[in-house]
Design an enzyme around this catalytic site. Structure first.
Site, PDB file in Angstrom:
ATOM      1  N   ARG A   1      39.661  12.952  10.451  1.00  0.00           N
ATOM      2  CA  ARG A   1      38.722  13.973   9.959  1.00  0.00           C
ATOM      3  C   ARG A   1      39.277  15.355  10.236  1.00  0.00           C
ATOM      4  O   ARG A   1      38.778  16.096  11.075  1.00  0.00           O
ATOM      5  CB  ARG A   1      37.362  13.719  10.575  1.00  0.00           C
ATOM      6  CG  ARG A   1      36.862  12.385  10.041  1.00  0.00           C
ATOM      7  CD  ARG A   1      35.442  12.212  10.150  1.00  0.00           C
ATOM      8  NE  ARG A   1      34.904  11.849   8.874  1.00  0.00           N
ATOM      9  CZ  ARG A   1      33.630  11.593   8.677  1.00  0.00           C
ATOM     10  NH1 ARG A   1      32.794  11.709   9.653  1.00  0.00           N
ATOM     11  NH2 ARG A   1      33.207  11.255   7.485  1.00  0.00           N
TER      12      ARG A   1
ATOM     13  N   GLN B   1      40.591  16.093   4.221  1.00  0.00           N
ATOM     14  CA  GLN B   1      39.226  16.114   3.666  1.00  0.00           C
ATOM     15  C   GLN B   1      39.155  15.497   2.264  1.00  0.00           C
ATOM     16  O   GLN B   1      38.204  14.794   1.942  1.00  0.00           O
ATOM     17  CB  GLN B   1      38.730  17.553   3.611  1.00  0.00           C
ATOM     18  CG  GLN B   1      37.407  17.710   4.306  1.00  0.00           C
ATOM     19  CD  GLN B   1      37.092  19.158   4.626  1.00  0.00           C
ATOM     20  OE1 GLN B   1      37.858  20.062   4.296  1.00  0.00           O
ATOM     21  NE2 GLN B   1      35.964  19.374   5.257  1.00  0.00           N
TER      22      GLN B   1
ATOM     23  N   ASP C   1      38.800  11.652   2.318  1.00  0.00           N
ATOM     24  CA  ASP C   1      37.806  11.090   3.232  1.00  0.00           C
ATOM     25  C   ASP C   1      36.713  10.316   2.485  1.00  0.00           C
ATOM     26  O   ASP C   1      35.724  10.890   2.021  1.00  0.00           O
ATOM     27  CB  ASP C   1      37.202  12.249   4.040  1.00  0.00           C
ATOM     28  CG  ASP C   1      36.317  11.767   5.162  1.00  0.00           C
ATOM     29  OD1 ASP C   1      36.024  10.555   5.218  1.00  0.00           O
ATOM     30  OD2 ASP C   1      35.904  12.586   5.987  1.00  0.00           O
TER      31      ASP C   1
ATOM     32  N   SER D   1      33.044  10.598   3.838  1.00  0.00           N
ATOM     33  CA  SER D   1      32.273  11.767   3.400  1.00  0.00           C
ATOM     34  C   SER D   1      31.782  11.585   1.972  1.00  0.00           C
ATOM     35  O   SER D   1      30.622  11.884   1.665  1.00  0.00           O
ATOM     36  CB  SER D   1      33.133  13.035   3.443  1.00  0.00           C
ATOM     37  OG  SER D   1      33.343  13.410   4.763  1.00  0.00           O
TER      38      SER D   1
ATOM     39  N   TYR E   1      32.245  14.720  16.087  1.00  0.00           N
ATOM     40  CA  TYR E   1      31.229  13.668  16.109  1.00  0.00           C
ATOM     41  C   TYR E   1      30.284  13.851  17.290  1.00  0.00           C
ATOM     42  O   TYR E   1      30.617  14.498  18.280  1.00  0.00           O
ATOM     43  CB  TYR E   1      31.891  12.303  16.262  1.00  0.00           C
ATOM     44  CG  TYR E   1      32.510  11.780  14.992  1.00  0.00           C
ATOM     45  CD1 TYR E   1      31.734  11.470  13.886  1.00  0.00           C
ATOM     46  CD2 TYR E   1      33.875  11.566  14.905  1.00  0.00           C
ATOM     47  CE1 TYR E   1      32.295  10.976  12.735  1.00  0.00           C
ATOM     48  CE2 TYR E   1      34.459  11.065  13.759  1.00  0.00           C
ATOM     49  CZ  TYR E   1      33.655  10.769  12.680  1.00  0.00           C
ATOM     50  OH  TYR E   1      34.218  10.270  11.541  1.00  0.00           O
TER      51      TYR E   1
END
Ligand code: NAD
Length: 374
Positions: free
Chosen positions: A120, A125, A128, A131, A226
């Site tokens: 992450r 991005q 991902d 997501s 996280y």
């Protein structure tokens, strides 16, 4: 080099790559084979794949002849054992939580990448899948709740009287939670959201929702953004605050997860029993233990007129756009490992290393190495 696109199991309607992605792959000087009917449930026919330049083949042919196999759900152990020597397998295998599969890939000396392991980081991005799928899930959760709610979402002033806006409480403001906030706001609801990460507060406020503060949360900068597990004392304080807000809510959407752990229980049975009849709880963490004490995975439970929906793979309920996003993530990742029409696994690249379960049977991702040593 042959890239094989697999058909997913019966309960999965997405496909890893749509015909539009095939065109990009072909421009990289590779051949693309697609399993018969692979895209049918995402409304991508074999004809569309053929028009894009792919060949349609049986599952057996694809498994035995592809150099790179691409899917979403894991394939079976007997299929893994029959793969062409040196073939690379890609999917969303849940490698950290599926020690049996990970152990088998290692024992059989396979090379495999698992897309949920994509680090992450800012550079990763665009690859991902967690997501992308959380975006679909957060959106769909609100539509599901709106469909079940016996009330309107927006405020109305009509000749038949006024309607107050629905009140939505979102627990966990990560990717899915933020999308649920945005979708609820677009439908006109009054939205409250809660997260243990203070960084989430600003994002919640920027979407026009109110942030529910519970002071004293533990945060760990080393956890990669996280959440971390909270103390029993904090969790009780949090449950009490949620209880107060739940009494006024029409809808609760829960998304709180902690990677590798059981989801925190945030909504207690006493809270459900005290809620207004007709209210709806959508528990997006149902498959990892549930944020609500009464939720059951893949089931709707009704208690005192409150419906609790334990949601599973909600991304599969919107297969067209979910597959489009999945495919785009895959293409961005494949750019890193395909060069001049051939596989080029550069383990100096932290994204390639972080996503690789094992190479010729050697564990590669630091998270997999750690899991193997525990
Ligand atoms: P997730 O699915 O792991 O969890 C959902 C949310 O639940 C998180 O916001 C988490 O803080 C929250 N949560 C956990 N325990 C809770 C509790 N007890 N009470 C209330 N909330 C609780 O999260 P996610 O959506 O995958 O995102 C987690 C973080 O990763 C976010 O900071 C996000 O911005 C970041 N992220 C970064 C990238 C990237 O840089 N490539 C990609 C995606 C997400």
């Amino acid at each position: 080099m042959i890239i094989g696109i697999l058909k997913e199991p019966q309960d999965e309607s997405r496909v890893a790559l749509l015909p539009e992605a095939v065109k990009t792959l072909l421009s990289w000087k590779v051949s693309v084979w697609v399993e018969t009917n692979a895209g049918a449930r995402a409304y991508a026919s074999d004809e569309l794949y053929k028009e894009a330049g792919a060949e349609i083949h049986s599952r057996q042919e694809i498994l035995m002849q592809s150099d790179l196999l691409i899917g979403i759900q894991p394939i079976t152990q007997s299929e893994i054992s029959g793969l062409k020597s040196g073939a690379v397998l890609m999917g969303q295998m849940g490698a950290l939580f599926n020690p049996e599969l990970t152990g088998y890939l290692i024992k059989e000396k396979k090379t495999a990448f698992s897309m949920e392991l994509v680090p992450r980081t800012t550079r990763a991005q665009s690859m991902d899948v967690l997501s992308s799928m959380a975006t679909v899930t957060g959106y769909k959760a609100v539509l599901m709740a709106a469909n079940l709610l016996p009330r309107f979402f927006p405020m109305f002033m009509t000749a038949a009287g006024s309607i107050t806006p629905a009140r939505v409480l979102i627990l966990g403001a990560g990717v899915a939670g933020l999308q649920a906030i945005a979708t609820s706001r677009r439908l006109g609801a009054s939205v409250f959201a809660f997260d243990v990460r203070q960084a989430a507060k600003e994002e919640v406020l920027s979407l026009g929702a109110k942030f529910v503060d519970v002071e004293g949360a533990k945060e760990d900068k080393g956890a990669g953004g996280y959440a971390v597990e909270q103390s029993a004392e904090y969790l009780q304080k949090q449950k009490d605050t949620i209880h107060e807000h739940a009494l006024k809510a029409d809808i609760i959407i829960t998304t709180a997860q902690i990677p590798g752990r059981k989801a925190p229980q945030l909504v207690e049975e006493r809270t459900v029993r005290a809620m207004k009849p007709g209210s709806v709880i959508i528990d997006l963490a149902a498959s990892s233990g549930g944020n609500c004490a009464l939720s059951q995975p893949e089931q709707t439970v009704e208690v005192n007129g409150v419906r609790i929906v334990g949601v599973g793979n909600l991304a599969a309920s919107m297969p067209q756009d979910a597959s489009k996003m999945y495919g785009k993530n895959y293409l961005n990742f494949l750019k890193l490992i395909i060069k001049d029409g051939n596989l080029n696994l550069n383990f100096e690249d932290d994204i390639v290393t972080g996503t690789c379960v094992c190479h010729a049977g050697n564990p590669i991702s630091p998270r997999i190495i750690q899991m193997q040593s525990n």
